[in-house]
Design an enzyme around this catalytic site. Sequence first.
Site, PDB file in Angstrom:
ATOM      1  N   ASN A   7       0.917  -1.172  -0.100  1.00 34.42           N
ATOM      2  CA  ASN A   7       0.127   0.039  -0.028  1.00 34.42           C
ATOM      3  C   ASN A   7       0.877   1.235   0.031  1.00 34.42           C
ATOM      4  OD1 ASN A   7      -1.932   2.195   0.554  1.00 34.42           O
ATOM      5  ND2 ASN A   7      -2.460   1.321   2.363  1.00 34.42           N
ATOM      6  N   LYS A   9       0.021   4.264  -0.281  1.00 31.70           N
ATOM      7  CA  LYS A   9      -0.526   5.410  -0.107  1.00 31.70           C
ATOM      8  C   LYS A   9      -0.358   6.718  -0.767  1.00 31.70           C
ATOM      9  CE  LYS A   9      -0.277   3.268   4.579  1.00 31.70           C
ATOM     10  NZ  LYS A   9      -0.433   3.429   6.097  1.00 31.70           N
ATOM     11  N   HIS A  91      -9.821   0.859   3.826  1.00 35.99           N
ATOM     12  CA  HIS A  91      -8.444   1.062   4.580  1.00 35.99           C
ATOM     13  C   HIS A  91      -8.951   2.406   5.856  1.00 35.99           C
ATOM     14  CE1 HIS A  91      -4.635   2.569   5.854  1.00 35.99           C
ATOM     15  NE2 HIS A  91      -4.371   1.298   5.402  1.00 35.99           N
ATOM     16  N   GLU A 158      -5.982  -5.144   9.812  1.00 35.59           N
ATOM     17  CA  GLU A 158      -5.090  -4.160  10.002  1.00 35.59           C
ATOM     18  C   GLU A 158      -5.373  -3.489  11.309  1.00 35.59           C
ATOM     19  OE1 GLU A 158      -2.680  -2.780   6.381  1.00 35.59           O
ATOM     20  OE2 GLU A 158      -4.591  -1.508   6.396  1.00 35.59           O
ATOM     21  N   GLY A 164       1.779   1.842  11.136  1.00 38.48           N
ATOM     22  CA  GLY A 164       2.918   2.925  11.197  1.00 38.48           C
ATOM     23  C   GLY A 164       3.556   3.094  12.655  1.00 38.48           C
ATOM     24  N   SER A 194       2.590  -2.614  10.218  1.00 33.58           N
ATOM     25  CA  SER A 194       4.121  -2.391  10.868  1.00 33.58           C
ATOM     26  C   SER A 194       4.866  -3.754  10.470  1.00 33.58           C
ATOM     27  CB  SER A 194       4.387  -2.205  12.255  1.00 33.58           C
ATOM     28  OG  SER A 194       3.973  -1.094  12.545  1.00 33.58           O
TER      29      SER A 194
END
Length: 230
Positions: A7, A9, A91, A158, A164, A194
């Site tokens: 991803n 982003k 997401h 997730e 992150g 992560s």
Amino acid sequence: MKTIAANLKANHTPKSIITYLNNLESKVSKIDTKNVEIIIFPNQACLQDNTFPNFNLGAQNAYPAKNGAFSGEIGLEVLQSLNINHIMLGHSERRGILGESDEFICQKFEFFAAANMRIMLCVGEDSNIKKQGKIAQFLESQLAKIDTSYPLLTIAYEPLWAIGSGVTPTLSEIESVVKILQNLNCKKILYGGSVSEKNMREICSVADGVLVGSASLDSNNFANMISKVV
Ligand code: PEP
């Protein structure tokens, strides 16, 4: 068959993505990829023809319409014109920052499922829900209106607190969420949050693959991660 997805982003530019994708293709072509499916989700401005031999491109989002008056969005027509069959929905950044509700995500799910798209639906709890021990109820509510028997559906679990942050659930926590999702009839379940070169292999031992954010931004690093799993 494990799935390894990136991803990207809102990172990369229409110029830098060309170098990224060409470099990834050249690195990955030297790896035996028959047991791995690789999907790259670039930002909308970086989408291109889905013609790379060793991976597929997917959209991070699209509006549930063929085309039309939906400023700032892209529709199915754009994806089809690029032969893009993969789409990510729900997401946590779209849910949290852009206010997408379960209902709207379900509307998108139904639209893109009707178009036979491969859908990667992201779900996951925040740290409060985790502290309250209500992960199962929360995931059930996120999936309540989703037809989990749709054969082209992949769930990306997730947890928001892992995205992150450099913190991941333990393997047994991931395993227990995989079971929760299997009980909700989900067939293919990835973990995201992560994921790094260090933990990817062991996470792939308890999930059907991984969705990688920051660690995928550099194509050398991402190709190296893929080589550790195949
Ligand atoms: C994500 O947000 O989809 C993600 C996996 O991010 P990161 O790997 O950076 O935690």
